[in-house]
Motif scaffolding. Structure first.
Motif, PDB file in Angstrom:
ATOM      1  N   MET A 252       0.831  -1.201   0.000  1.00 30.35           N
ATOM      2  CA  MET A 252       0.000   0.000   0.000  1.00 30.35           C
ATOM      3  C   MET A 252       0.869   1.256   0.000  1.00 30.35           C
ATOM      4  O   MET A 252       1.888   1.325   0.681  1.00 30.35           O
ATOM      5  N   GLY A 253       0.442   2.249  -0.771  1.00 34.23           N
ATOM      6  CA  GLY A 253       1.138   3.532  -0.817  1.00 34.23           C
ATOM      7  C   GLY A 253       2.478   3.481  -1.519  1.00 34.23           C
ATOM      8  O   GLY A 253       3.289   4.399  -1.367  1.00 34.23           O
ATOM      9  N   SER A 254       2.715   2.419  -2.282  1.00 39.58           N
ATOM     10  CA  SER A 254       4.008   2.270  -2.949  1.00 39.58           C
ATOM     11  C   SER A 254       3.905   2.533  -4.446  1.00 39.58           C
ATOM     12  O   SER A 254       2.826   2.495  -5.035  1.00 39.58           O
ATOM     13  N   LYS A 255       5.053   2.796  -5.039  1.00 43.93           N
ATOM     14  CA  LYS A 255       5.175   3.011  -6.478  1.00 43.93           C
ATOM     15  C   LYS A 255       6.396   2.240  -6.937  1.00 43.93           C
ATOM     16  O   LYS A 255       7.400   2.175  -6.220  1.00 43.93           O
ATOM     17  N   ALA A 256       6.339   1.657  -8.128  1.00 47.61           N
ATOM     18  CA  ALA A 256       7.466   0.877  -8.630  1.00 47.61           C
ATOM     19  C   ALA A 256       7.811   1.302 -10.050  1.00 47.61           C
ATOM     20  O   ALA A 256       6.931   1.570 -10.864  1.00 47.61           O
ATOM     21  N   VAL A 257       9.096   1.368 -10.326  1.00 48.07           N
ATOM     22  CA  VAL A 257       9.589   1.624 -11.681  1.00 48.07           C
ATOM     23  C   VAL A 257      10.531   0.489 -12.054  1.00 48.07           C
ATOM     24  O   VAL A 257      11.453   0.153 -11.299  1.00 48.07           O
ATOM     25  N   ILE A 258      10.295  -0.098 -13.215  1.00 47.73           N
ATOM     26  CA  ILE A 258      11.087  -1.217 -13.714  1.00 47.73           C
ATOM     27  C   ILE A 258      11.791  -0.756 -14.984  1.00 47.73           C
ATOM     28  O   ILE A 258      11.139  -0.303 -15.925  1.00 47.73           O
ATOM     29  N   THR A 259      13.117  -0.823 -15.002  1.00 45.16           N
ATOM     30  CA  THR A 259      13.857  -0.349 -16.168  1.00 45.16           C
ATOM     31  C   THR A 259      14.724  -1.457 -16.738  1.00 45.16           C
ATOM     32  O   THR A 259      15.188  -2.340 -16.016  1.00 45.16           O
ATOM     33  N   GLY A 260      14.949  -1.392 -18.046  1.00 47.31           N
ATOM     34  CA  GLY A 260      15.807  -2.395 -18.664  1.00 47.31           C
ATOM     35  C   GLY A 260      16.003  -2.154 -20.145  1.00 47.31           C
ATOM     36  O   GLY A 260      15.327  -1.337 -20.763  1.00 47.31           O
ATOM     37  N   ASP A 261      16.945  -2.885 -20.711  1.00 46.74           N
ATOM     38  CA  ASP A 261      17.272  -2.808 -22.141  1.00 46.74           C
ATOM     39  C   ASP A 261      17.248  -4.224 -22.696  1.00 46.74           C
ATOM     40  O   ASP A 261      18.147  -5.027 -22.409  1.00 46.74           O
ATOM     41  N   ILE A 262      16.218  -4.535 -23.469  1.00 49.10           N
ATOM     42  CA  ILE A 262      16.032  -5.921 -23.926  1.00 49.10           C
ATOM     43  C   ILE A 262      17.049  -6.332 -24.991  1.00 49.10           C
ATOM     44  O   ILE A 262      17.074  -7.493 -25.402  1.00 49.10           O
ATOM     45  N   THR A 263      17.913  -5.404 -25.407  1.00 50.76           N
ATOM     46  CA  THR A 263      18.987  -5.774 -26.339  1.00 50.76           C
ATOM     47  C   THR A 263      20.257  -6.189 -25.592  1.00 50.76           C
ATOM     48  O   THR A 263      21.242  -6.563 -26.223  1.00 50.76           O
ATOM     49  N   GLN A 264      20.238  -6.109 -24.264  1.00 56.15           N
ATOM     50  CA  GLN A 264      21.431  -6.451 -23.480  1.00 56.15           C
ATOM     51  C   GLN A 264      21.086  -7.475 -22.394  1.00 56.15           C
ATOM     52  O   GLN A 264      21.318  -7.250 -21.208  1.00 56.15           O
ATOM     53  N   ILE A 265      20.533  -8.586 -22.804  1.00 57.50           N
ATOM     54  CA  ILE A 265      20.163  -9.651 -21.863  1.00 57.50           C
ATOM     55  C   ILE A 265      21.361 -10.561 -21.612  1.00 57.50           C
ATOM     56  O   ILE A 265      21.964 -11.078 -22.556  1.00 57.50           O
ATOM     57  N   ASP A 266      21.701 -10.744 -20.337  1.00 60.26           N
ATOM     58  CA  ASP A 266      22.875 -11.539 -19.960  1.00 60.26           C
ATOM     59  C   ASP A 266      22.502 -12.868 -19.310  1.00 60.26           C
ATOM     60  O   ASP A 266      23.350 -13.520 -18.696  1.00 60.26           O
ATOM     61  N   LEU A 267      21.242 -13.261 -19.417  1.00 59.33           N
ATOM     62  CA  LEU A 267      20.804 -14.510 -18.798  1.00 59.33           C
ATOM     63  C   LEU A 267      21.407 -15.716 -19.508  1.00 59.33           C
ATOM     64  O   LEU A 267      21.712 -15.652 -20.702  1.00 59.33           O
ATOM     65  N   PRO A 268      21.578 -16.822 -18.790  1.00 54.69           N
ATOM     66  CA  PRO A 268      22.087 -18.042 -19.433  1.00 54.69           C
ATOM     67  C   PRO A 268      21.136 -18.512 -20.530  1.00 54.69           C
ATOM     68  O   PRO A 268      19.940 -18.199 -20.524  1.00 54.69           O
ATOM     69  N   ASP A 269      21.670 -19.252 -21.486  1.00 48.53           N
ATOM     70  CA  ASP A 269      20.837 -19.809 -22.558  1.00 48.53           C
ATOM     71  C   ASP A 269      19.702 -20.646 -21.965  1.00 48.53           C
ATOM     72  O   ASP A 269      19.903 -21.389 -21.003  1.00 48.53           O
ATOM     73  N   GLY A 270      18.537 -20.510 -22.554  1.00 50.02           N
ATOM     74  CA  GLY A 270      17.380 -21.263 -22.080  1.00 50.02           C
ATOM     75  C   GLY A 270      16.538 -20.514 -21.072  1.00 50.02           C
ATOM     76  O   GLY A 270      15.431 -20.947 -20.738  1.00 50.02           O
TER      77      GLY A 270
END
Length: 327
Positions: A252-270
């Protein structure tokens, strides 16, 4: 050869427009292949008819910014030229936007492009804002500015900054120090933005009081975050499970901002990016805004914009070749 005149009301606007050693005017002359001369409070533009018309529209747009108190520099000269190229010069007046926040050194933080302006408005008008765009578009910096502004106005009690530590498996174990020392390198961009807004002394004071928390995403599990401004940075490196976990922490009473660049994904394959999935799943949900920034919104060195454009062109060519082989 065509000639057009631009009238300027005050001398200080001409000084602002020309810039140090006339660098702004030289940029316009080189871009359009025209000549700009100053006679008292009048600018004379000569050259090819079409290019003179574009140069005049650019000059008039920059004068509009100057009359609204905006300093004229290479970044906004290039941005206004881009708006003229797209036929959007009527929107130039919108660039003189409100101050988002004032840094510890007294510098006002403002949205510098139309995309950034939409982004700031989205943050103010929604509970959750998802911002996607390339490096240098101000995603994190403007989010932190909005968070500090909300905190100073007592709209929230805490600022929580988090990002995934992609290498949080074996590789962190080889780094010296305790867990906080190990994850600090991942959180450094968030520290830098906060130091800029608050100053090191205030930052430390609020950190000790618990008003500011900077932590890896794993620390968010199992919590309910009330009366907080929460920023999830580098969200392209979250898994789908992590993104769902983060979104369900908002209280309650919170705000969230999510930022990112989908051209720079560093997650493992899969592993599929939680940010990509969220952009699809959260579309058209009330209280959630998805804001896309582009290369035009880059406010770092002009070379950053050129690098982004070059990579976008390369990716399109590679995709086109791949489609040819499939056929």
């Amino acid at each position: 050869m065509t000639e057009q005149n631009v009238n300027v009301e005050r001398l200080e606007h001409i000084i602002n427009l020309f810039g140090s050693f006339d660098e702004n005017i030289r940029l316009i002359e080189e871009e359009y292949g025209v000549k700009v001369l100053n006679r008292d409070t009048e600018l004379k533009v000569t050259g090819d008819e079409e290019n003179v018309a574009k140069a005049v529209r650019t000059l008039e747009g920059l004068l509009t910014l100057s009359m609204k108190g905006e300093p004229i520099n290479e970044q906004n000269v290039r941005y206004v030229m881009g708006l003229v190229l797209d036929g959007n010069e009527t929107r130039i007046g919108e660039l003189a936007s409100d101050v988002v926040c004032v840094t510890a050194k007294g510098k006002p933080v403002k949205a510098k492009t139309l995309g950034q302006k939409r982004y700031v408005e989205a943050i103010r008008n929604n509970t959750v804002t998802v911002s996607v765009g390339p490096a240098g578009t101000g995603k994190t910096y403007l989010a932190v500015a909005e968070a500090v502004s909300a905190f100073r106005a007592k709209q929230v009690n805490r600022i929580i900054l988090t990002r995934p530590a992609v290498e949080a498996g074996e590789k962190l174990g080889f780094l010296p120090g305790d867990l906080q020392n190990k994850v600090d390198p991942y959180l450094r961009p968030l520290y830098d933005a906060l130091f800029d807004m608050l100053g090191a002394e205030n930052y430390q004071k609020y950190l000790e009081r618990g008003n500011i928390e900077v932590a890896p995403l794993a620390y968010m599990r199992g919590r309910t975050l009330d009366d907080s401004f929460i920023i999830l940075d580098e969200a392209q490196n979250t898994t789908c499970e992590q993104m769902k976990m983060f979104l369900t922490r908002i209280g309650m009473g919170s705000k969230a901002v999510i930022t990112g660049d989908i051209t720079q994904i560093d997650l493992p394959d899969g592993k599929y990016s939680g940010l990509k999935e969220a952009m699809h799943v959260l579309t058209d949900i009330e209280g959630i805004a998805i804001c896309a920034l582009s290369g035009r919104d880059v406010v770092r060195h002009v070379l950053v914009q050129r690098i982004i454009e070059a990579y976008e062109k390369h990716d399109k060519e590679r995709a086109a070749k791949a489609n040819q082989f499939k056929k």
